[in-house]
Scaffold this active site. Structure first.
Site, PDB file in Angstrom:
ATOM      1  N   TYR A  62      29.783  35.567  33.404  1.00 14.76           N
ATOM      2  CA  TYR A  62      29.952  36.892  32.796  1.00 14.76           C
ATOM      3  C   TYR A  62      28.917  37.102  31.684  1.00 14.76           C
ATOM      4  O   TYR A  62      28.219  38.125  31.639  1.00 14.76           O
ATOM      5  CB  TYR A  62      31.374  37.024  32.243  1.00 14.76           C
ATOM      6  N   ASN A  65      29.213  51.228  34.957  1.00 14.93           N
ATOM      7  CA  ASN A  65      30.301  50.652  34.153  1.00 14.93           C
ATOM      8  C   ASN A  65      31.076  49.548  34.870  1.00 14.93           C
ATOM      9  O   ASN A  65      31.632  48.668  34.222  1.00 14.93           O
ATOM     10  CB  ASN A  65      31.235  51.812  33.753  1.00 14.93           C
ATOM     11  N   THR A 122      42.984  46.324  26.878  1.00 11.46           N
ATOM     12  CA  THR A 122      43.219  46.598  28.298  1.00 11.46           C
ATOM     13  C   THR A 122      44.434  45.796  28.771  1.00 11.46           C
ATOM     14  O   THR A 122      44.894  44.897  28.063  1.00 11.46           O
ATOM     15  CB  THR A 122      42.003  46.152  29.134  1.00 11.46           C
ATOM     16  N   ASP A 154      31.649  49.940  46.904  1.00 12.88           N
ATOM     17  CA  ASP A 154      32.008  48.586  46.483  1.00 12.88           C
ATOM     18  C   ASP A 154      30.743  47.919  45.935  1.00 12.88           C
ATOM     19  O   ASP A 154      29.773  47.726  46.668  1.00 12.88           O
ATOM     20  CB  ASP A 154      32.560  47.813  47.694  1.00 12.88           C
TER      21      ASP A 154
END
Ligand code: NAD
Length: 255
Positions: A154, A86, A189, A59
């Site tokens: 982000y 990734n 996605t 994790d």
């Protein structure tokens, strides 16, 4: 498919789904032995079985999971040649800086940037033991250009990945270790498909910036990662490697 990665051992974080899974399939098809590291046990096991590799539960929000992840992979395969960092998240509570809470900032920075730091810190010594290797850190096109539809944590986290990769690429070049920041453009996605289904207008606003008029497929990002991982990219290091359909270079796109 040729065996460009024949005999190489790759650890792919977030390898249970999305781009990571597409890459695991591509790496295996090119001859690599793949360790899928993910916190999704069911999907991770299935992915490892599919590519004939190893699944390790890890994790990226838990610092203490990362060193043992590499130890397990190295013990199982006898060493590690490729780190493909990734795993990443882009949660909906990360948006404008005016609305984003500190907790969301910390969560995104932990998984997208701190975990990549720890993956490099604990993974690179394994590459040194092999006399060289490859690191691919996943950044994003938002590390290269600004967006008014902000996801501030982000974007900042991917900027950190980009700068970190550049520095590591320079530092370890004479150890025969290449480090690149893979910068995908938007990929088709489930998340993006949901956006299209829910708000076609918002989605169309993004599509207009892409010269090819479409998003990337996960397999196209996987193909670029396989290239970076292979000796075909032997003189490519410390670079922001854009796989974005020209998005970051476009001013006006075709109608
Ligand atoms: P995804 O959500 O489809 O898959 C992410 C994988 O990471 C999943 O298998 C998930 O289980 C795993 N994961 C998530 N949190 C984890 C954690 N804490 N610990 C371990 N594993 C965890 O994502 P994706 O679209 O395939 O994105 C992969 C990478 O590419 C990310 O770093 C993302 O930021 C980046 N990226 C994606 C796009 C895009 O449009 N999808 C664009 C640019 C960059």
């Amino acid at each position: 498919m040729n065996g460009r990665l024949s005999g190489k051992v790759a650890v792919i974080t977030g390898g249970a789904g999305g781009i990571g899974l597409a890459s695991a399939r591509r790496f295996a098809a090119e001859g690599a032995k793949v360790c899928i590291a993910d916190f999704n046990d069911e999907a991770g096991q299935a992915a490892a079985e599919e590519v004939g590799g190893l699944f390790v539960h890890a994790d990226m929000s838990r610092d203490e999971d990362i060193e043992p992840m590499y130890a397990q992979a190295a013990e199982y395969f006898g060493g590690i040649d490729i780190l493909y960092n990734n795993a990443g998240i882009s949660p909906s509570d990360d948006n404008s800086i005016l609305d984003t809470e500190l907790a969301a900032w910390h969560r995104v920075m932990q998984i997208n940037a701190t975990a990549v730091f720890l993956c490099c810190k604990h993974g690179i010594p394994h590459l040194q033991q092999r006399g060289g290797g490859v690191v691919i850190n996943t950044a994003s096109f938002v590390a290269l250009m600004g967006a008014a539809t902000s996801q501030i944590a982000y974007t900042a986290s991917k900027g950190a990945v980009l700068a970190m990769s550049r520095e590591l690429g320079v530092q370890f070049a004479r150890d025969n270790i290449r480090v690149n920041a893979l910068c995908p453009g938007p990929v088709n996605t489930p998340l993006l498909q949901e956006l299209f289904a829910k708000d076609p207008e918002k989605a169309a606003r993004r599509l207009v910036h892409l010269p090819p008029g479409r998003f990337a497929e996960a397999e196209e990002i996987a193909a670029a990662a396989a290239f970076l991982a292979s000796d075909d990219a032997s003189f490519i290091t410390a670079t922001p490697f854009a796989v974005d359909g020209g998005l970051s270079q476009a001013y006006v796109t075709p109608e």
